[in-house]
Scaffold this active site. Structure first.
Site, PDB file in Angstrom:
ATOM      1  CE1 TYR A 177      -4.897   2.970   1.449  1.00  0.00           C
ATOM      2  CE2 TYR A 177      -3.540   4.730   1.837  1.00  0.00           C
ATOM      3  CZ  TYR A 177      -4.697   4.087   1.181  1.00  0.00           C
ATOM      4  OH  TYR A 177      -5.525   4.990   0.573  1.00  0.00           O
ATOM      5  CB  SER A 195      -3.194   7.374  -1.445  1.00  0.00           C
ATOM      6  OG  SER A 195      -3.323   7.817   0.054  1.00  0.00           O
TER       7      SER A 195
END
Length: 587
Positions: free
Chosen positions: A471, A458
């Site tokens: 995350y 990401s």
């Protein structure tokens, strides 16, 4: 005379004496291995050793090399003389039956001429790193007639690979260099560039003379065939092995070959030009499988699947014959990726913790490409992933591409994250990638044919944020794991890519957990995030296109979306600026 289990004899060609080497039972099907430049028959030693228990293996030093005669004059290296030599070897070693022909480099180039001019002598043909000059001539003309940027790039790419062909046309200089000792740097280049360590027999002690004499092959045939190509068609069942890291022969040269070879199979391998030395297990296996398919010999189920996928149809697509595994394929980027590969001809395995969603993806993929397969699996469960990987290998074979995409979202302050929150995020986002990479990379390595692993990271991996501690940490770990794997697996021909999407409109916002918030507030946060991502308007299909392109180009790290590319650049140029941005509360 006999040298170990190798029987050596002299065969008279057209004005030359040829050294012919035979192994195995002459009653078995005959495989004729033809070497290239500047090699001798010994380049096939490892492959021959793996075939001799099933075949009568024949090799010979072509004119001008090894223990065969060295004729004088360019004219005596034309195809007419080469074909006369090859015919003499066939008559001596297998006079009453068809043989299975295999050629590498110039051995393959002259073998294309053989299956074109005397197809009745051959039961099958395997070509490695040596295209038909007639096809190359036509391919080049076709690209020049349609000078699109892509066609010109491909022409330029092959031109750069073929620089030495022009150099070999110069008189005296190439011969002088070979005699002056460029064989030593040639051997070092083989080892450093292709991982092919010198061993007795290869490179041959006769290399200076072989290299000098073999220049005649280029001078006698190249210009004439490239400028005035014949019809390259042949009805002999043909298998082309394409090393994708070949420094001399572009993989693009196989383009359009199916129009001239109705029974054509393609096999790609992430290896260099001297693949008979660097990947002898794979080459020998593919030769045997091709022969088995042609002769109707029984093949194991995995071999039958591999042979079937290698066949080339008239409308072959870029990933035709590839097996692609995608985790988290039930929705979003995973589903879009599965469909993108299916649309390009891949056989897809759609895996997801939601079995119904995986089955729906498989149904959609089957409408675009070959029949797809759905599997329900929790990527965080080590035992379940081990069973899944074993089942894929047993039922379908070793994947060519694996996309470790499954992931979950979580937001909130670090102090609001519980230990269970951290465990859940790391189990799915990091351990899911670890399990998928470890299990399928081991299969790819054992198979020896290369492959590609894509791990979905990401933009959060290089964008610190006070609201995404778990995350972002999990995705940063995936990025670093990918870089480490890429370094380790490159020597095995396995590419590894990290895909780093930015803001993409998927359902991850609707399933993310916002820690430290009440249930009602969490729902409000999810709706707000979903609206923002939807307004961004960047769909998962565009990420999938980047994943497909990354596999084809073997890219290492791919930031997707403009904000991801900007963050990636800023993280490298000004980490301090990223730290200041990280203080913003975007929750």
């Amino acid at each position: 005379m006999s040298t170990g289990d190798v029987r050596v004899r002299r065969v008279r060609g057209d004005g030359v004496d040829l050294a012919v080497y035979e192994q195995g039972d002459p009653a078995l099907p005959t495989v004729l291995l033809v070497h290239g430049y500047p090699d001798t028959h010994a380049v096939w030693d490892e492959v021959a050793a793996r075939l001799v228990d099933r075949f009568h293996v024949v090799r010979y030093d072509v004119r001008g090399s090894g223990a065969s005669s060295r004729p004088y004059g360019r004219r005596r290296y034309t195809f007419a003389y080469l074909m006369a030599d090859l015919r003499a070897v066939l008559d001596a070693a297998a006079p009453d039956r068809k043989v299975h022909l295999v050629g590498h480099d110039w051995g393959s180039i002259q073998s294309w001429e053989a299956v074109r001019t005397m197809p009745d002598r051959f039961a099958s043909f395997t070509s490695i790193s040596g295209p038909s000059l007639d096809h190359v001539g036509r391919w080049t003309r076709g690209k020049l007639r349609r000078p699109t940027p892509r066609n010109l790039r491909r022409l330029a790419g092959q031109g750069l690979r073929s620089w030495y062909i022009g150099f070999f046309q110069t008189p005296l200089v190439p011969e002088a260099l070979w005699r002056a000792g460029i064989g030593r740097p040639f051997a070092r280049a083989l080892e450093t560039g292709e991982g092919v360590a010198p061993r007795p027999g290869h490179p041959a002690r006769t290399l200076p003379r072989d290299g000098s004499a073999g220049v005649g092959l280029y001078r006698a045939n190249m210009a004439e065939r490239l400028l005035r190509p014949r019809d390259p068609s042949t009805a002999v069942p043909t298998q082309v092995i394409v090393p994708t890291r070949d420094r001399f022969v572009s993989p693009h040269l196989v383009g359009g070959l199916g129009a001239h070879v109705p029974d054509l199979s393609l096999r790609t391998i992430a290896a260099g030009h001297w693949v008979p030395r660097s990947r002898p297990d794979v080459v020998a296996r593919w030769i045997a499988e091709h022969i088995g398919r042609v002769t109707g010999a029984p093949l194991a189920p995995a071999q039958e699947r591999a042979v079937r996928r290698a066949r080339v149809g008239a409308d072959r697509r870029p990933f035709e014959g590839a097996l692609v595994v995608v985790t988290g394929a039930g929705s979003g980027i995973g589903r879009a990726t599965a469909l993108a590969f299916a649309e390009r001809g891949a056989e897809v395995v759609a895996a997801d913790v939601d079995g119904a969603a995986a089955r729906r993806t498989a149904e959609l993929a089957g409408l675009l490409g070959p029949a797809a397969h759905a599997r329900e699996v929790d990527v965080s469960d080590r035992a379940a992933m081990e069973d899944f990987a074993k089942a894929v290998e047993h039922d379908l074979g070793v994947p060519n591409v694996v996309v470790n995409n499954a992931g979950i979202g979580m937001a909130g302050s670090f102090l609001d994250h519980t230990e269970d929150d951290w465990k859940r995020v790391l189990d799915v986002n990091l351990w899911g990638v670890v399990h998928g990479s470890r299990l399928f990379a081991a299969q790819m390595k054992a198979r020896g044919e290369g492959g590609h692993i894509v791990n979905t990271s990401s933009a959060a991996a290089f964008t610190p944020s006070r609201t995404l501690p778990a995350y972002a940490t999990s995705k940063a770990a995936v990025l670093m794991l990918t870089e480490c794997l890429r370094a380790e697996l490159r020597g095995d021909g396995i590419g590894v890519t990290a895909i780093c999407p930015g803001i993409v409109n998927t359902n991850i916002t609707r399933t993310s957990r916002f820690v430290g918030r009440s249930d009602a507030d969490q729902e409000t946060d999810r709706r707000r995030a979903s609206r923002a991502y939807a307004l961004r308007g960047f769909g998962p299909e565009r990420v999938a296109e980047q994943i497909v392109a990354a596999v084809r180009r073997d890219r290492a790290v791919v930031p997707v979306t403009p904000e991801a590319r900007l963050a990636h650049l800023l993280a490298r140029v000004s980490p301090a600026a990223m730290r200041r941005l990280a203080r913003l509360n975007l929750g």
